[in-house]
Design a protein around this motif. Structure first.
Motif, PDB file in Angstrom:
ATOM      1  N   MET A  58      -1.349 -30.324  18.809  1.00 20.55           N
ATOM      2  CA  MET A  58      -1.737 -30.045  17.425  1.00 20.55           C
ATOM      3  C   MET A  58      -3.106 -30.654  17.142  1.00 20.55           C
ATOM      4  N   ILE A  59      -3.949 -29.903  16.474  1.00 21.14           N
ATOM      5  CA  ILE A  59      -5.274 -30.393  16.081  1.00 21.14           C
ATOM      6  C   ILE A  59      -5.216 -30.798  14.614  1.00 21.14           C
ATOM      7  N   VAL A  60      -5.460 -32.069  14.361  1.00 20.09           N
ATOM      8  CA  VAL A  60      -5.445 -32.609  13.001  1.00 20.09           C
ATOM      9  C   VAL A  60      -6.857 -32.540  12.431  1.00 20.09           C
ATOM     10  N   THR A  61      -7.006 -31.981  11.250  1.00 22.41           N
ATOM     11  CA  THR A  61      -8.306 -31.975  10.576  1.00 22.41           C
ATOM     12  C   THR A  61      -8.274 -32.941   9.399  1.00 22.41           C
ATOM     13  N   VAL A  62      -9.398 -33.579   9.153  1.00 22.95           N
ATOM     14  CA  VAL A  62      -9.529 -34.536   8.065  1.00 22.95           C
ATOM     15  C   VAL A  62     -10.603 -34.034   7.102  1.00 22.95           C
ATOM     16  N   THR A  63     -10.222 -33.872   5.841  1.00 24.77           N
ATOM     17  CA  THR A  63     -11.166 -33.473   4.793  1.00 24.77           C
ATOM     18  C   THR A  63     -11.075 -34.511   3.683  1.00 24.77           C
ATOM     19  N   LEU A  64     -11.953 -35.487   3.732  1.00 23.91           N
ATOM     20  CA  LEU A  64     -11.903 -36.571   2.754  1.00 23.91           C
ATOM     21  C   LEU A  64     -12.430 -36.129   1.397  1.00 23.91           C
ATOM     22  N   ASN A  65     -13.220 -35.059   1.378  1.00 21.78           N
ATOM     23  CA  ASN A  65     -13.753 -34.544   0.122  1.00 21.78           C
ATOM     24  C   ASN A  65     -13.327 -33.086  -0.038  1.00 21.78           C
ATOM     25  N   GLY A  67     -13.041 -29.409   6.706  1.00 27.53           N
ATOM     26  CA  GLY A  67     -11.871 -29.555   7.569  1.00 27.53           C
ATOM     27  C   GLY A  67     -10.804 -28.525   7.286  1.00 27.53           C
ATOM     28  N   VAL A  68     -10.613 -28.189   6.011  1.00 30.25           N
ATOM     29  CA  VAL A  68      -9.648 -27.147   5.652  1.00 30.25           C
ATOM     30  C   VAL A  68     -10.070 -25.818   6.272  1.00 30.25           C
ATOM     31  N   ASN A  69     -11.361 -25.518   6.209  1.00 27.56           N
ATOM     32  CA  ASN A  69     -11.848 -24.275   6.826  1.00 27.56           C
ATOM     33  C   ASN A  69     -11.583 -24.256   8.326  1.00 27.56           C
ATOM     34  N   VAL A  70     -11.771 -25.395   8.982  1.00 23.48           N
ATOM     35  CA  VAL A  70     -11.495 -25.472  10.418  1.00 23.48           C
ATOM     36  C   VAL A  70     -10.028 -25.175  10.682  1.00 23.48           C
ATOM     37  N   SER A  71      -9.137 -25.774   9.880  1.00 23.47           N
ATOM     38  CA  SER A  71      -7.700 -25.532  10.065  1.00 23.47           C
ATOM     39  C   SER A  71      -7.344 -24.069   9.831  1.00 23.47           C
ATOM     40  N   ARG A  72      -7.975 -23.443   8.859  1.00 24.26           N
ATOM     41  CA  ARG A  72      -7.706 -22.011   8.610  1.00 24.26           C
ATOM     42  C   ARG A  72      -8.029 -21.175   9.848  1.00 24.26           C
ATOM     43  N   VAL A  73      -9.172 -21.449  10.457  1.00 19.46           N
ATOM     44  CA  VAL A  73      -9.572 -20.681  11.630  1.00 19.46           C
ATOM     45  C   VAL A  73      -8.628 -20.973  12.798  1.00 19.46           C
ATOM     46  N   ASP A 111     -18.012 -24.231  10.431  1.00 17.37           N
ATOM     47  CA  ASP A 111     -16.623 -24.674  10.574  1.00 17.37           C
ATOM     48  C   ASP A 111     -15.888 -23.842  11.625  1.00 17.37           C
ATOM     49  N   ALA A 112     -16.200 -22.552  11.685  1.00 17.65           N
ATOM     50  CA  ALA A 112     -15.608 -21.709  12.724  1.00 17.65           C
ATOM     51  C   ALA A 112     -16.072 -22.156  14.104  1.00 17.65           C
ATOM     52  N   ALA A 113     -17.341 -22.534  14.223  1.00 26.51           N
ATOM     53  CA  ALA A 113     -17.841 -23.042  15.500  1.00 26.51           C
ATOM     54  C   ALA A 113     -17.108 -24.314  15.899  1.00 26.51           C
ATOM     55  N   VAL A 114     -16.867 -25.194  14.938  1.00 30.41           N
ATOM     56  CA  VAL A 114     -16.131 -26.427  15.226  1.00 30.41           C
ATOM     57  C   VAL A 114     -14.709 -26.109  15.692  1.00 30.41           C
ATOM     58  N   ALA A 115     -14.059 -25.137  15.055  1.00 31.05           N
ATOM     59  CA  ALA A 115     -12.714 -24.743  15.474  1.00 31.05           C
ATOM     60  C   ALA A 115     -12.719 -24.276  16.926  1.00 31.05           C
TER      61      ALA A 115
END
Length: 318
Positions: free
Chosen positions: A1-8, A39-45, A261-265
């Motif tokens: 599982m990949i955990v994403t962190v979005t503090l803001n 981070g939310v965008n990364v999780s969506r992708v 964010d897609a690139a990070v995913a």
């Protein structure tokens, strides 16, 4: 599982108008609202790619509840730590005539020290189940500059690689903690290293040696690998295995918000799968371009992704 962190974290609101004209009233043709933040965008992708992911971060107030509700509707698992402050909103205005997007970004709520400690406790629980951690976006007011450094160290202590996508003091402070990958854009790379400023959002016209030197400087400061986004010109990577430039075969018009964010995913997927760097970069460029072709951040066009993935030009740099 990949955990994403979005503090803001944010509630992203998108308005579409026929044509955006300054100092004028506009009739909005369509409105969209959904949970956002890098981070939310990364999780969506990642979720769209069929990979298990968990959204973590901070959320508070009625806007924070709207963020949680939308994540549930999107079937995105979350463990957002509650805070008293009101989660921020972002407003994107899309000019349908030109395809350009104008974005207004609120600063975010002030986070108290006790709320930060609560998040760290939650993060420790989540990272134990993670194959990788993605740390993305700006820090809200109240958090220390070394917040991401603390999270990188916590992940590394458990043998979990951390991917960092932030800028400014938060990026510089986190380098010594040893993130597995940092992903600045060309502007952020220049800011972090003191190199001359490149053209906005692109490495075009910026001397390649300066880009390579700046990326190497971030590696010398502690990052294992550096992947710099050059906007529509693709990616530049400096890694323990070598340096590469990856360029898309064509340019796509659309909404660039969320392309990084897609690139990070894609990079997170490649890291956890152990694929070669050229394959990771080709996938990241193709997925980033496919995100431009999609209407909202956190989405991508699967047809574009499949079409471009095998056509990305990845070549080594000396």
């Amino acid at each position: 599982m990949i955990v994403t962190v979005t503090l803001n974290a944010a509630l992203d609101i998108t308005h579409r108008v026929d044509r955006l004209r300054p100092h004028s009233a506009h009739r909005v043709r369509a409105v969209g609202a959904r949970a956002g933040g890098k981070g939310v965008n990364v999780s969506r992708v990642l979720h769209a790619l069929g990979l298990p992911t968990l959204v973590t971060g901070l959320a508070g107030g009625p806007t924070g509840e709207a963020v949680r509700r939308e994540l549930r509707e999107a079937e995105l698992p979350e463990r957002l730590t509650r805070i008293d402050g009101e989660t921020r909103r972002t407003v994107a205005v899309v000019d349908e005539h030109t395809g350009d997007t104008t974005t207004l970004l609120e600063p975010g709520p002030v986070v108290r020290p006790d709320e930060w400690r609560s998040f760290l406790t939650d993060f420790d629980t989540c990272v134990d189940r993670a194959s990788a951690v993605v740390l993305s976006g700006s820090l809200p007011p109240g958090l220390p500059e070394d917040a991401y450094a603390t999270l990188v160290r916590a992940a590394r202590a458990r043998g979990v690689p951390a991917i960092l996508d932030t800028s400014g003091p938060a990026l510089r402070a986190a380098l010594a903690a040893g993130p597995a990958l940092v992903k600045p854009n060309a502007d952020e790379l220049a800011e972090a290293t003191g190199e001359p400023d490149p053209p906005p959002a692109s490495g075009r016209g910026y001397p390649r040696l300066a880009l390579l030197g700046a990326a190497e400087a971030l590696r010398a400061a502690g990052a294992e690998a550096v992947v710099a986004s050059l906007g529509p010109d693709g990616l530049l990577a400096v890694t323990p295995s070598g340096a590469w430039r990856a360029a898309p075969p064509e340019r796509l018009r659309g909404n660039p918000t969320g392309a990084g964010d897609a690139a990070v995913a894609a990079l997170a997927r490649g890291l956890t799968a152990g694929v070669s760097w050229p394959r990771r970069l080709a996938d990241a460029v193709a997925l980033s371009a496919a995100a431009v072709a999609a209407p909202l951040a956190g989405s991508y066009d699967p047809t574009v992704h499949r079409r471009l993935r095998g056509a990305v030009d990845v070549h080594p740099l000396s």
